[in-house]
Design an enzyme around this catalytic site. Structure first.
Site, PDB file in Angstrom:
ATOM      1  N   HIS A  31     -37.003  73.111 -53.378  1.00 37.90           N
ATOM      2  CA  HIS A  31     -37.715  74.393 -53.483  1.00 37.90           C
ATOM      3  C   HIS A  31     -39.101  74.208 -52.883  1.00 37.90           C
ATOM      4  O   HIS A  31     -40.056  73.840 -53.580  1.00 37.90           O
ATOM      5  CB  HIS A  31     -37.778  74.833 -54.956  1.00 37.90           C
ATOM      6  CG  HIS A  31     -38.381  76.191 -55.166  1.00 37.90           C
ATOM      7  ND1 HIS A  31     -38.173  76.929 -56.325  1.00 37.90           N
ATOM      8  CD2 HIS A  31     -39.179  76.960 -54.385  1.00 37.90           C
ATOM      9  CE1 HIS A  31     -38.827  78.080 -56.225  1.00 37.90           C
ATOM     10  NE2 HIS A  31     -39.471  78.111 -55.063  1.00 37.90           N
ATOM     11  N   HIS A  85     -41.426  76.136 -49.835  1.00 39.87           N
ATOM     12  CA  HIS A  85     -41.619  77.132 -48.775  1.00 39.87           C
ATOM     13  C   HIS A  85     -42.477  76.461 -47.714  1.00 39.87           C
ATOM     14  O   HIS A  85     -43.630  76.103 -47.992  1.00 39.87           O
ATOM     15  CB  HIS A  85     -42.324  78.372 -49.319  1.00 39.87           C
ATOM     16  CG  HIS A  85     -41.572  79.019 -50.444  1.00 39.87           C
ATOM     17  ND1 HIS A  85     -40.727  80.082 -50.248  1.00 39.87           N
ATOM     18  CD2 HIS A  85     -41.526  78.733 -51.771  1.00 39.87           C
ATOM     19  CE1 HIS A  85     -40.193  80.436 -51.411  1.00 39.87           C
ATOM     20  NE2 HIS A  85     -40.664  79.635 -52.351  1.00 39.87           N
ATOM     21  N   HIS A 117     -34.499  83.210 -55.685  1.00 35.84           N
ATOM     22  CA  HIS A 117     -35.547  83.159 -56.705  1.00 35.84           C
ATOM     23  C   HIS A 117     -35.181  84.184 -57.781  1.00 35.84           C
ATOM     24  O   HIS A 117     -34.844  85.339 -57.461  1.00 35.84           O
ATOM     25  CB  HIS A 117     -36.900  83.572 -56.115  1.00 35.84           C
ATOM     26  CG  HIS A 117     -37.580  82.515 -55.314  1.00 35.84           C
ATOM     27  ND1 HIS A 117     -36.991  81.895 -54.250  1.00 35.84           N
ATOM     28  CD2 HIS A 117     -38.838  81.986 -55.429  1.00 35.84           C
ATOM     29  CE1 HIS A 117     -37.855  81.012 -53.739  1.00 35.84           C
ATOM     30  NE2 HIS A 117     -38.978  81.045 -54.431  1.00 35.84           N
ATOM     31  N   GLU A 175     -38.617  84.008 -62.421  1.00 38.18           N
ATOM     32  CA  GLU A 175     -39.962  83.421 -62.310  1.00 38.18           C
ATOM     33  C   GLU A 175     -40.885  84.382 -63.066  1.00 38.18           C
ATOM     34  O   GLU A 175     -41.328  84.100 -64.170  1.00 38.18           O
ATOM     35  CB  GLU A 175     -40.370  83.277 -60.836  1.00 38.18           C
ATOM     36  CG  GLU A 175     -41.775  82.724 -60.630  1.00 38.18           C
ATOM     37  CD  GLU A 175     -42.232  82.743 -59.154  1.00 38.18           C
ATOM     38  OE1 GLU A 175     -41.619  83.456 -58.337  1.00 38.18           O
ATOM     39  OE2 GLU A 175     -43.229  82.051 -58.841  1.00 38.18           O
ATOM     40  N   ASP A 220     -42.799  74.019 -54.473  1.00 39.34           N
ATOM     41  CA  ASP A 220     -42.928  75.446 -54.161  1.00 39.34           C
ATOM     42  C   ASP A 220     -43.855  75.663 -52.967  1.00 39.34           C
ATOM     43  O   ASP A 220     -43.393  75.723 -51.835  1.00 39.34           O
ATOM     44  CB  ASP A 220     -43.381  76.238 -55.395  1.00 39.34           C
ATOM     45  CG  ASP A 220     -42.941  77.703 -55.365  1.00 39.34           C
ATOM     46  OD1 ASP A 220     -42.196  78.089 -54.442  1.00 39.34           O
ATOM     47  OD2 ASP A 220     -43.341  78.472 -56.273  1.00 39.34           O
ATOM     48  N   ASP A 221     -45.167  75.770 -53.226  1.00 42.47           N
ATOM     49  CA  ASP A 221     -46.159  76.016 -52.160  1.00 42.47           C
ATOM     50  C   ASP A 221     -47.321  75.041 -52.364  1.00 42.47           C
ATOM     51  O   ASP A 221     -48.394  75.422 -52.832  1.00 42.47           O
ATOM     52  CB  ASP A 221     -46.654  77.462 -52.245  1.00 42.47           C
ATOM     53  CG  ASP A 221     -45.525  78.449 -52.099  1.00 42.47           C
ATOM     54  OD1 ASP A 221     -45.075  78.653 -50.964  1.00 42.47           O
ATOM     55  OD2 ASP A 221     -45.077  78.992 -53.118  1.00 42.47           O
TER      56      ASP A 221
HETATM   57  N1  HPA Z   1     -42.028  83.129 -55.547  1.00 44.12           N
HETATM   58  C1  HPA Z   1     -41.621  84.107 -54.731  1.00 44.12           C
HETATM   59  N2  HPA Z   1     -41.841  84.089 -53.434  1.00 44.12           N
HETATM   60  C2  HPA Z   1     -42.484  83.061 -52.899  1.00 44.12           C
HETATM   61  C3  HPA Z   1     -42.926  82.023 -53.687  1.00 44.12           C
HETATM   62  C4  HPA Z   1     -42.675  82.055 -55.082  1.00 44.12           C
HETATM   63  O1  HPA Z   1     -43.035  81.162 -55.866  1.00 44.12           O
HETATM   64  N3  HPA Z   1     -43.542  81.156 -52.854  1.00 44.12           N
HETATM   65  C5  HPA Z   1     -43.448  81.648 -51.601  1.00 44.12           C
HETATM   66  N4  HPA Z   1     -42.808  82.821 -51.628  1.00 44.12           N
HETATM   67 ZN    ZN Z   2     -40.588  79.677 -54.369  1.00 45.19          ZN
END
Ligand code: HPA
Ligand code: ZN
Length: 360
Positions: free
Chosen positions: A33, A35, A213, A216, A294-295
């Site tokens: 996971h 991006h 996703h 969250e 994630d990011d």
């Molecule tokens: N959630 C949804 N979209 C996203 C995320 C995330 O954590 N990171 C990059 N796009």
């Molecule tokens: Zn994500």
């Protein structure tokens, strides 16, 4: 999917907790996971802006970094899409992905399945093939130079329409061999998985893997519909599943992996403190939970930092849970069974050596 059974030879109780930092760093792991646009560090944003003759709204790297004070998912997405707007050329996409692979390799990642958001770029006039060629070239180089295997998953932006997702899938088809699946990301609330039922059905017909996703910021109902309507094979995040015991049971029985991102959850206020993160509950319930970044450029750290911060905040997590999380990452990956077995054997060797007091 492989069995979750532990190899009986490893005596986890023989591993001192003091070994944990080394184990977290050295254990082979998969990242599922991530991006790739979320790995764009402020320094690289400035470098690419300069290379492409663009002026940024922020006067310096420090000023840009200071703007990374998020209150929820949308406040992050606004700045994340702005950051990605410096990407124009194939070389830009290559440089971004290569920088990620070097960091992931240093963190013990041996396999990565990367999300990319083509619509963020095609909407600005960047051709799809520029995006995927740059990313694919970095994946090939990661295998050749780092021994890190990598694959791409095309994400649809859920705040856009299903028609736009179809158009993106159409544009991607000439490059079908360069990506392994589709995902669903961006603003979750108000954009349930059902909105993308037909495009996911088409992607599955094409033999693509499906992930989404869900859970969250959105409710457990979105996890149910990601499973039942999109037939997602993995749920990205999914942490709100803990609110629904029936869902938890289903995820455990069907061994549907959750790609959990603790620092992301903290920074986007899905949890208020890492000490309250539901990861231990997910593992205790027998879910195939994994730890991911994630990011990382926006949330304060790459995969190893996610492991370190989570284990530091949750003392009930020890060597056995570290092993389980790494094992889950391979089980949850979309790689061939024989390759999974080779990585699992390497993982077992690290923990067996630690249990016997040897060098790891
Ligand atoms: N959630 C949804 N979209 C996203 C995320 C995330 O954590 N990171 C990059 N796009
Ligand atoms: Zn994500």
């Amino acid at each position: 999917m492989t069995s979750s059974a532990f190899p009986p030879a490893i005596d986890f109780s023989a591993i001192p907790r003091a070994q944990l930092p080394l184990l977290l760093a050295r254990m082979p792991k998969a990242e599922l996971h991530l991006h790739i646009e979320g790995s764009l560090e402020p320094e690289l944003i400035f470098k690419l802006a300069q290379r492409n003759g663009l002026t940024l709204a922020y006067p310096s790297v420090a000023a840009l970094r200071a703007a990374y004070a998020f209150t929820d998912l949308q406040s992050f997405l606004d700045i994340y899409y702005a950051g990605a707007s410096v990407l124009w050329k194939e070389e830009d996409f290559f440089d971004m992905a290569w920088a990620y692979f070097e960091r992931a390799h240093a963190d013990g990642v041996v396999h990565a399945e990367l999300f990319f958001d083509p619509q963020t770029h095609t909407e600005r006039g960047v051709p799809f093939e520029v995006v995927i060629r740059g990313l694919h070239r970095a994946c090939t180089q990661a295998q050749a130079q780092l021994g890190l295997s990598a694959a791409l998953i095309l994400c649809f932006l859920r705040h856009l329409s299903e028609d736009e997702a179809f158009k993106t899938l159409e544009e991607a088809l000439p490059h079908r061999a360069l990506f392994i699946g589709v995902g669903l990301d961006s603003s979750e609330r108000g954009h349930p998985p059902e909105k993308f039922a037909r495009v996911f059905a088409r992607a599955r017909e094409l033999g693509l893997h499906a992930v989404a996703h869900a859970g969250e910021e959105g409710p457990p109902a979105y996890v149910w519909s990601a499973l039942d309507v999109l037939h997602a094979e993995r749920i990205d995040h999914g942490v709100r599943s803990v609110e629904d015991p029936t869902l938890m049971q289903r995820l455990a029985v069907e061994r549907v992996p959750l790609t959990v991102c603790p620092l992301s959850n903290l920074k986007l206020r899905v949890v208020h403190d890492l000490a309250d993160h539901p990861l231990p509950q997910l593992l205790e319930a027998g879910l195939v939970a994994t730890i991911n970044a994630d990011d990382p450029a926006y949330f304060g750290g790459y995969i190893l930092k996610n492991f370190e911060a989570t284990f530091a905040a949750l003392p009930q997590l020890g060597p056995q849970e570290a092993y389980q999380l790494a094992r889950n990452s391979f089980e949850a990956s979309f790689v061939a069974e024989d390759q999974k077995q080779r990585w699992l054997a390497a993982l077992d060797a690290v923990f067996a050596a630690a249990a016997q007091g040897g060098a790891i």
